[in-house]
Design a protein around this motif. Structure first.
Motif, PDB file in Angstrom:
ATOM      1  N   UNK A  91      38.960  29.031  35.099  1.00 33.16           N
ATOM      2  CA  UNK A  91      39.476  28.249  33.967  1.00 33.16           C
ATOM      3  C   UNK A  91      39.799  29.147  32.769  1.00 33.16           C
ATOM      4  N   UNK A  92      38.879  30.016  32.402  1.00 32.97           N
ATOM      5  CA  UNK A  92      39.087  30.853  31.221  1.00 32.97           C
ATOM      6  C   UNK A  92      40.182  31.893  31.426  1.00 32.97           C
ATOM      7  N   UNK A  93      40.356  32.329  32.681  1.00 31.93           N
ATOM      8  CA  UNK A  93      41.398  33.336  32.939  1.00 31.93           C
ATOM      9  C   UNK A  93      42.801  32.773  32.731  1.00 31.93           C
ATOM     10  N   UNK A  94      42.945  31.477  32.858  1.00 31.45           N
ATOM     11  CA  UNK A  94      44.260  30.875  32.633  1.00 31.45           C
ATOM     12  C   UNK A  94      44.704  31.078  31.184  1.00 31.45           C
ATOM     13  N   UNK A  95      43.749  31.199  30.255  1.00 37.66           N
ATOM     14  CA  UNK A  95      44.071  31.423  28.846  1.00 37.66           C
ATOM     15  C   UNK A  95      44.016  32.903  28.478  1.00 37.66           C
ATOM     16  N   UNK A  96      43.105  33.649  29.104  1.00 40.70           N
ATOM     17  CA  UNK A  96      42.958  35.065  28.736  1.00 40.70           C
ATOM     18  C   UNK A  96      44.130  35.909  29.228  1.00 40.70           C
ATOM     19  N   UNK A  97      44.744  35.512  30.338  1.00 43.09           N
ATOM     20  CA  UNK A  97      45.856  36.283  30.895  1.00 43.09           C
ATOM     21  C   UNK A  97      47.039  36.377  29.932  1.00 43.09           C
ATOM     22  N   UNK A  98      47.519  35.258  29.349  1.00 44.08           N
ATOM     23  CA  UNK A  98      48.621  35.377  28.391  1.00 44.08           C
ATOM     24  C   UNK A  98      48.263  36.224  27.163  1.00 44.08           C
ATOM     25  N   UNK A  99      47.009  36.149  26.708  1.00 48.50           N
ATOM     26  CA  UNK A  99      46.588  36.949  25.552  1.00 48.50           C
ATOM     27  C   UNK A  99      46.613  38.435  25.894  1.00 48.50           C
ATOM     28  N   UNK A 100      46.209  38.770  27.115  1.00 50.89           N
ATOM     29  CA  UNK A 100      46.210  40.177  27.526  1.00 50.89           C
ATOM     30  C   UNK A 100      47.621  40.758  27.555  1.00 50.89           C
ATOM     31  N   UNK A 101      48.639  39.892  27.719  1.00 50.47           N
ATOM     32  CA  UNK A 101      50.028  40.360  27.684  1.00 50.47           C
ATOM     33  C   UNK A 101      50.324  41.014  26.332  1.00 50.47           C
ATOM     34  N   UNK A 122      37.190  42.989  36.828  1.00 46.13           N
ATOM     35  CA  UNK A 122      36.541  42.674  38.103  1.00 46.13           C
ATOM     36  C   UNK A 122      35.023  42.677  37.974  1.00 46.13           C
ATOM     37  N   UNK A 123      34.463  43.692  37.298  1.00 46.46           N
ATOM     38  CA  UNK A 123      33.005  43.806  37.182  1.00 46.46           C
ATOM     39  C   UNK A 123      32.416  42.601  36.462  1.00 46.46           C
ATOM     40  N   UNK A 124      33.011  42.245  35.322  1.00 44.97           N
ATOM     41  CA  UNK A 124      32.467  41.124  34.561  1.00 44.97           C
ATOM     42  C   UNK A 124      32.733  39.792  35.255  1.00 44.97           C
ATOM     43  N   UNK A 125      33.842  39.699  35.996  1.00 43.36           N
ATOM     44  CA  UNK A 125      34.107  38.495  36.773  1.00 43.36           C
ATOM     45  C   UNK A 125      33.055  38.279  37.842  1.00 43.36           C
ATOM     46  N   UNK A 126      32.663  39.345  38.533  1.00 42.99           N
ATOM     47  CA  UNK A 126      31.627  39.257  39.570  1.00 42.99           C
ATOM     48  C   UNK A 126      30.278  38.900  38.953  1.00 42.99           C
ATOM     49  N   UNK A 127      29.977  39.472  37.783  1.00 39.73           N
ATOM     50  CA  UNK A 127      28.720  39.158  37.100  1.00 39.73           C
ATOM     51  C   UNK A 127      28.628  37.663  36.784  1.00 39.73           C
ATOM     52  N   UNK A 128      29.748  37.088  36.327  1.00 44.14           N
ATOM     53  CA  UNK A 128      29.756  35.666  35.981  1.00 44.14           C
ATOM     54  C   UNK A 128      29.640  34.785  37.215  1.00 44.14           C
ATOM     55  N   UNK A 129      30.215  35.224  38.333  1.00 43.57           N
ATOM     56  CA  UNK A 129      30.212  34.425  39.552  1.00 43.57           C
ATOM     57  C   UNK A 129      28.870  34.476  40.272  1.00 43.57           C
ATOM     58  N   UNK A 130      28.187  35.625  40.216  1.00 46.07           N
ATOM     59  CA  UNK A 130      26.998  35.810  41.038  1.00 46.07           C
ATOM     60  C   UNK A 130      25.708  35.975  40.243  1.00 46.07           C
ATOM     61  N   UNK A 182      23.647  35.077  36.129  1.00 46.90           N
ATOM     62  CA  UNK A 182      23.609  34.125  35.016  1.00 46.90           C
ATOM     63  C   UNK A 182      24.296  34.697  33.777  1.00 46.90           C
ATOM     64  N   UNK A 183      25.429  35.319  33.985  1.00 50.11           N
ATOM     65  CA  UNK A 183      26.201  35.906  32.889  1.00 50.11           C
ATOM     66  C   UNK A 183      27.237  34.889  32.428  1.00 50.11           C
ATOM     67  N   UNK A 184      27.412  34.791  31.112  1.00 50.64           N
ATOM     68  CA  UNK A 184      28.332  33.797  30.564  1.00 50.64           C
ATOM     69  C   UNK A 184      29.765  34.032  31.055  1.00 50.64           C
ATOM     70  N   UNK A 185      30.389  33.040  31.710  1.00 55.23           N
ATOM     71  CA  UNK A 185      31.779  33.207  32.157  1.00 55.23           C
ATOM     72  C   UNK A 185      32.739  33.439  31.000  1.00 55.23           C
ATOM     73  N   UNK A 186      32.489  32.800  29.857  1.00 53.19           N
ATOM     74  CA  UNK A 186      33.351  32.965  28.688  1.00 53.19           C
ATOM     75  C   UNK A 186      33.353  34.413  28.212  1.00 53.19           C
ATOM     76  N   UNK A 187      32.167  35.015  28.115  1.00 59.39           N
ATOM     77  CA  UNK A 187      32.064  36.422  27.698  1.00 59.39           C
ATOM     78  C   UNK A 187      32.673  37.325  28.766  1.00 59.39           C
ATOM     79  N   UNK A 188      32.386  37.027  30.029  1.00 60.64           N
ATOM     80  CA  UNK A 188      32.876  37.867  31.128  1.00 60.64           C
ATOM     81  C   UNK A 188      34.396  37.945  31.144  1.00 60.64           C
ATOM     82  N   UNK A 189      35.061  36.810  30.900  1.00 51.07           N
ATOM     83  CA  UNK A 189      36.526  36.774  30.966  1.00 51.07           C
ATOM     84  C   UNK A 189      37.157  37.395  29.721  1.00 51.07           C
TER      85      UNK A 189
END
Length: 359
Positions: A274-284, A322-330, A332-339
Motif C-alpha cells: 500500500x505505501x509503495x504505491x505512494x512512495x514510488x511517485x515521490x522517488x521519481x 529491499x532490506x527494509x521491505x523484508x524487515x517490514x514483511x517478516x 515487527x518493523x513499521x511498514x510506513x518507516x520501511x517504505x
C-alpha cells in the motif's frame, strides 16, 4: 527560455521512453531463456504465454520505474554537460534552480504515470503474472499459509485450522468460536472440514458443538458428519501471499482493514504494498534531482564516470528498499518507516547534492 525548457523536457521524456524500450525486451529475453524449459515441458498455450509476457512487461516496468528514469536522466544530462550545453545555459544568467524546472515538469508527468500504473494497471498485471508463475513455473512453491491458520473472520467469528489444503479444500482440527459482546455463545469442533463446492457447504466430520446460554449452562451437540453453511469463503482462510499486489488501491485499503480485524499475520506485507504505491511517485522527483546534480558537471572521465556514480547510487537505493521491505514483511518493523526510509535518506542526499551543484 521556453525553447530550452521544451528542449530539455523532450530529451527527458524521450530518453526515458527509449530506456524502457531498450531494457524491457532484454528483461523478457533473459527471463524467457531462464524459464523456456519449464514452459515447453508444461505445454503452455501460446495465448496464455503471450498474456504472461504482457503482464511481465507491466510488472517489470512498475518495479523498476524510478531506476529507469534515474539512469536515463544521468545519460542525457551527461551528454548535455559533455557538449558544454549546460555551461552555456548557466552562463546566460539562468540559475541552476531555473535550469532544473523542465526536469521537475518531466518528473511530474512520469510520477503521475507511475501513480496510475501502481493504482490501476500493475495490480491486474501482477495477478496474471503470479497466477501464471505458480501454475506453470513454480508449482512446488507454497503460495499460501496452510499451517496453524488462525483468523478472525468477523467481529463475532474466530476460526482455527491446524492444517488446510487449498487444492483439496480440506482441513484438519477445525475450531470456530462465536462471540457476542465479548461473550462466548458457542464453539464448534471438528476433526476434519471439507468444502463441498457443488453445494457451497462445509462438511464436518466428528462434529462437536458447545452452546452457552446466559445462565452459564452448556448444551452439547455431536454428529459423525454434518453439512453446514458458514459466512466465510474458502479463500478467506488462506489467501495467497501475493494477494495485496493484485488489488487496486481502494480495494487494497478495504482488504487491509478487514485483515486487521481478522488478526492476519501478514499485515506488514500488505501495508508495504500500500505505501509503495505512494512512495514510488515521490522517488521519481528525488532520483531526478540526484541524477541532475550528479551528471550536470563535466568530468574528466566523461559520461562513463557519471553513469558509474549513477549505477552505484541506484544499487544502494534498491538495497535499502529491499532490506527494509523484508524487515517490514517478516519482523515487527513499521511498514510506513520501511517504505519511506529510503526516500527520506535519498531526499536528504538530493538536497545536499543540489546545494553543491548550485555552487
Amino acid at each position: 527560455m521556453k525553447i530550452l525548457d521544451w528542449y530539455i523536457l523532450k530529451r527527458y521524456l524521450f530518453t526515458f521512453l527509449m530506456m524502457l524500450l531498450l531494457f524491457i525486451p532484454i528483461a523478457i529475453m533473459v527471463h524467457m531463456a531462464e524459464k523456456i524449459g519449464k514452459i515447453l515441458s508444461n505445454d503452455v498455450p501460446f495465448d496464455e504465454l503471450a498474456m504472461y509476457l504482457l503482464n511481465f512487461t507491466i510488472y517489470f516496468a512498475n518495479l523498476l520505474f524510478p531506476l529507469f528514469l534515474f539512469l536515463s536522466v544521468i545519460f542525457f544530462t551527461s551528454k548535455l554537460a559533455n557538449n558544454t550545453e549546460i555551461v552555456a545555459f548557466l552562463s546566460s544568467g539562468v540559475s541552476f534552480t531555473r535550469f532544473l524546472r523542465p526536469y521537475l515538469i518531466g518528473a511530474t508527468i512520469v510520477a503521475f504515470l507511475a501513480l496510475m500504473l501502481g493504482m490501476i494497471l500493475a495490480p491486474k498485471a501482477s495477478k496474471g503474472f503470479n497466477e501464471f508463475r505458480y501454475k506453470y513455473l513454480s508449482r512446488n512453491k507454497n503460495i499460501q499459509d496452510t499451517q496453524d491458520v488462525y483468523r478472525r473472520l468477523s467481529d463475532n467469528e474466530i476460526v482455527y485450522v491446524s492444517n488446510f489444503d487449498p487444492k483439496s479444500k480440506n482441513g484438519q482440527n477445525f475450531t470456530l468460536e462465536y462471540l457476542e459482546d465479548n461473550k462466548l455463545k458457542y464453539k464448534i469442533f471438528a476433526n476434519n472440514i471439507r468444502y463441498v463446492e457443488e453445494d457451497s457447504l462445509y462438511r464436518l466430520s466428528r462434529y462437536y458443538k458447545r452452546v452457552y446460554d446466559t445462565n452459564g449452562n452448556v448444551t452439547v451437540e455431536s454428529e459423525n458428519s454434518i453439512d453446514l453453511k458458514f459466512s466465510f469463503d474458502v479463500d478467506d482462510l488462506t489467501p495467497v501471499n501475493y494477494i495485496a499486489e493484485t488489488k487496486p488501491y481502494g480495494e487494497l485499503v478495504d482488504f487491509i482493514d478487514k485483515e486487521k480485524r481478522r488478526g492476519s499475520p501478514n499485515i506488514g506485507r500488505y501495508e508495504v504494498v500500500k505505501y509503495k504505491k505512494w512512495s514510488l511517485p515521490v522517488s521519481v522527483f528525488i532520483l531526478t534531482i540526484i541524477a541532475v546534480a550528479v551528471s550536470s558537471v563535466k568530468r574528466r572521465g566523461g559520461m562513463g564516470i557519471n553513469l558509474a556514480i549513477g549505477i552505484t547510487i541506484a544499487m544502494v537505493f534498491v538495497f535499502f528498499d529491499k532490506i527494509f521491505g523484508v524487515l517490514a514483511e517478516q519482523a515487527n518493523f513499521s511498514p510506513l518507516i520501511a517504505v519511506w526510509f529510503p526516500n527520506v535518506v535519498f531526499g536528504i542526499l538530493a538536497l545536499y547534492l543540489l546545494n553543491n551543484a548550485r555552487r
